[in-house]
Design an enzyme around this catalytic site. Structure first.
Site, PDB file in Angstrom:
ATOM      1  N   SER A  23       0.830  -1.282  -0.072  1.00 43.29           N
ATOM      2  CA  SER A  23      -0.058  -0.088   0.012  1.00 43.29           C
ATOM      3  C   SER A  23       0.973   1.412  -0.082  1.00 43.29           C
ATOM      4  CB  SER A  23      -0.950   0.094   1.091  1.00 43.29           C
ATOM      5  OG  SER A  23      -1.930  -1.057   1.065  1.00 43.29           O
ATOM      6  N   THR A  68      -5.838  -3.490   7.249  1.00 46.69           N
ATOM      7  CA  THR A  68      -5.653  -5.013   6.911  1.00 46.69           C
ATOM      8  C   THR A  68      -5.703  -5.934   7.885  1.00 46.69           C
ATOM      9  OG1 THR A  68      -4.783  -6.315   5.295  1.00 46.69           O
ATOM     10  CG2 THR A  68      -3.089  -4.912   6.541  1.00 46.69           C
ATOM     11  N   LYS A  72      -9.463  -5.375  10.557  1.00 54.49           N
ATOM     12  CA  LYS A  72     -10.941  -4.683   9.781  1.00 54.49           C
ATOM     13  C   LYS A  72     -12.173  -4.869  10.646  1.00 54.49           C
ATOM     14  CE  LYS A  72      -9.234  -5.864   4.996  1.00 54.49           C
ATOM     15  NZ  LYS A  72      -9.382  -6.619   3.922  1.00 54.49           N
ATOM     16  N   ASP A 108     -13.258  -2.766  -0.612  1.00 53.80           N
ATOM     17  CA  ASP A 108     -12.628  -4.238  -1.313  1.00 53.80           C
ATOM     18  C   ASP A 108     -13.625  -4.407  -2.484  1.00 53.80           C
ATOM     19  OD1 ASP A 108     -10.557  -4.673  -0.087  1.00 53.80           O
ATOM     20  OD2 ASP A 108     -11.551  -5.600   1.652  1.00 53.80           O
ATOM     21  N   GLY A 135     -16.082 -16.088   4.013  1.00 53.93           N
ATOM     22  CA  GLY A 135     -15.335 -15.544   4.994  1.00 53.93           C
ATOM     23  C   GLY A 135     -15.323 -14.059   5.025  1.00 53.93           C
ATOM     24  N   ARG A 158     -16.828 -24.150   1.865  1.00 58.54           N
ATOM     25  CA  ARG A 158     -16.550 -25.543   2.759  1.00 58.54           C
ATOM     26  C   ARG A 158     -17.443 -25.798   3.742  1.00 58.54           C
ATOM     27  NH1 ARG A 158     -10.570 -25.849   4.844  1.00 58.54           N
ATOM     28  NH2 ARG A 158     -11.388 -24.159   6.117  1.00 58.54           N
ATOM     29  N   THR A 159     -17.759 -24.807   4.674  1.00 58.96           N
ATOM     30  CA  THR A 159     -18.583 -24.847   5.768  1.00 58.96           C
ATOM     31  C   THR A 159     -19.958 -24.288   5.435  1.00 58.96           C
ATOM     32  OG1 THR A 159     -16.865 -24.599   7.301  1.00 58.96           O
ATOM     33  CG2 THR A 159     -19.031 -24.363   8.303  1.00 58.96           C
ATOM     34  N   TYR A 226      -3.192 -13.238  -5.190  1.00 60.26           N
ATOM     35  CA  TYR A 226      -1.972 -13.208  -6.345  1.00 60.26           C
ATOM     36  C   TYR A 226      -0.694 -13.608  -5.713  1.00 60.26           C
ATOM     37  CZ  TYR A 226      -0.551  -9.060  -3.929  1.00 60.26           C
ATOM     38  OH  TYR A 226       0.143  -8.239  -2.941  1.00 60.26           O
ATOM     39  N   GLY A 248      -5.827 -11.423  -8.135  1.00 61.08           N
ATOM     40  CA  GLY A 248      -5.966 -10.275  -7.403  1.00 61.08           C
ATOM     41  C   GLY A 248      -5.240  -9.153  -7.214  1.00 61.08           C
TER      42      GLY A 248
END
Ligand code: ATR
Length: 284
Positions: A23, A68, A72, A108, A135, A158-159, A226, A248
């Protein structure tokens, strides 16, 4: 001329760890490209001390911050005013001092949408979109993705229960559903845009069964992660019929541009910064 933008002031990205953050470089390149100056540093914030450290930063002349991992949620909690998209995410990556309080936002989703639509040239309107994960990364982008009016947005995690819970916040208003990976494979659905927002790439794992056939013709596979080399997901997507793959890096730069314009009143061009960072990733 009157302006509400501070003529000067300090900016920082808060995180822990933070040494790896791109950043400061991104914002320095933005400032240079629009003929401004910005004092923007990486700030290693002690764990559990976000609010206190933000106050120290404010006392040092801080007027804006990016935030970050792992702060957050703290950034959202500390702000007295929040944008709708930060409220939807329950998390913020952006803070701006507004006279007597911190305002927060989550850039984002805007960064992801701009990278897909402007840089990749894929309009999301009317498209079938598959979002992998449920998430923090997904919570930050699902609202802005739905605002682009895809025909359908399917969330697979997944969950499964986490995806069901997340989708429940939007399903009354938008065409969004949660499926298990097994249901996805069994129903044979195809998608125009598939976004990997899981952290599976960090461990070299694939977030879907190896034999899943999910790509429509001309599909874009997008990984929010990325690195120097294509992620496992992007390599798999290329082999499984995705017409295009994208990591990304563009989202990282675009979410930063969305921060910069709010602080400094000018939207800096992202393309040269993306090109520079990409060149630096390649082995010399
Ligand atoms: P982030 O902020 O990066 O989203 P997170 O909130 O910890 O981090 O979420 C990580 C996401 O990646 C979750 O959706 C997680 O699935 P679970 O909800 O089942 O934990 C997903 N994930 C992580 N590793 C994965 C893997 N190996 N395969 C599939 N999904 C994975």
């Amino acid at each position: 001329m009157t302006t509400t933008l501070p003529a000067s002031g300090r900016y920082a990205v808060f995180g822990n760890p933070i040494a790896h953050s791109k950043s400061p470089r991104i914002h320095a390149m933005f400032a240079a490209s629009v003929g401004q100056q910005i004092d923007y540093v990486a700030r290693l914030c002690p764990l559990g001390e976000f609010a206190a450290d933000l106050e120290r930063f404010r006392n040092e002349g801080g007027v804006g911050a990016n935030v970050t991992v792992p702060f957050k949620l703290d950034a959202f909690a500390v702000a007295r005013e929040a944008s709708l998209r930060a409220q939807q995410a329950g998390a913020a990556n952006f803070l701006m001092w507004r006279g007597d309080h911190w305002y927060c936002d989550n850039t984002d989703g805007a960064g992801l949408v701009r990278d897909i639509e402007t840089n990749q040239g894929v309009a999301l309107r009317g498209k079938r979109v598959l979002l992998l994960g449920a998430g923090g990364a997904v919570r930050g982008v699902i609202g802005p993705l739905l605002l682009r009016e895809p025909e359908a947005l399917v969330v697979v995690n997944r969950t499964h229960a986490t995806a069901v819970e997340l989708v429940g916040h939007y399903a009354a208003q938008y065409p969004v559903t949660a499926l298990t990976a097994e249901q996805l494979v069994a129903t044979g659905q195809r998608f125009d845009v598939v976004i990997n927002a899981t952290s599976a790439s960090l461990s070299g794992a694939l977030p879907l069964p190896q034999d899943a056939a999910i790509f429509a013709s001309d599909a874009l596979a997008y990984d929010m992660m990325y690195g120097k080399a294509p992620t496992v997901f992007l390599r798999w997507a290329g082999q499984r019929g995705a017409a295009r793959t994208c990591d990304g890096l563009g989202m990282l730069v675009e979410q930063a541009a969305e921060s910069y314009v709010q602080w400094r009143g000018v939207l800096p061009p992202a393309a040269p910064v993306m090109a520079q960072l990409r060149a630096e990733l390649l082995p010399s």
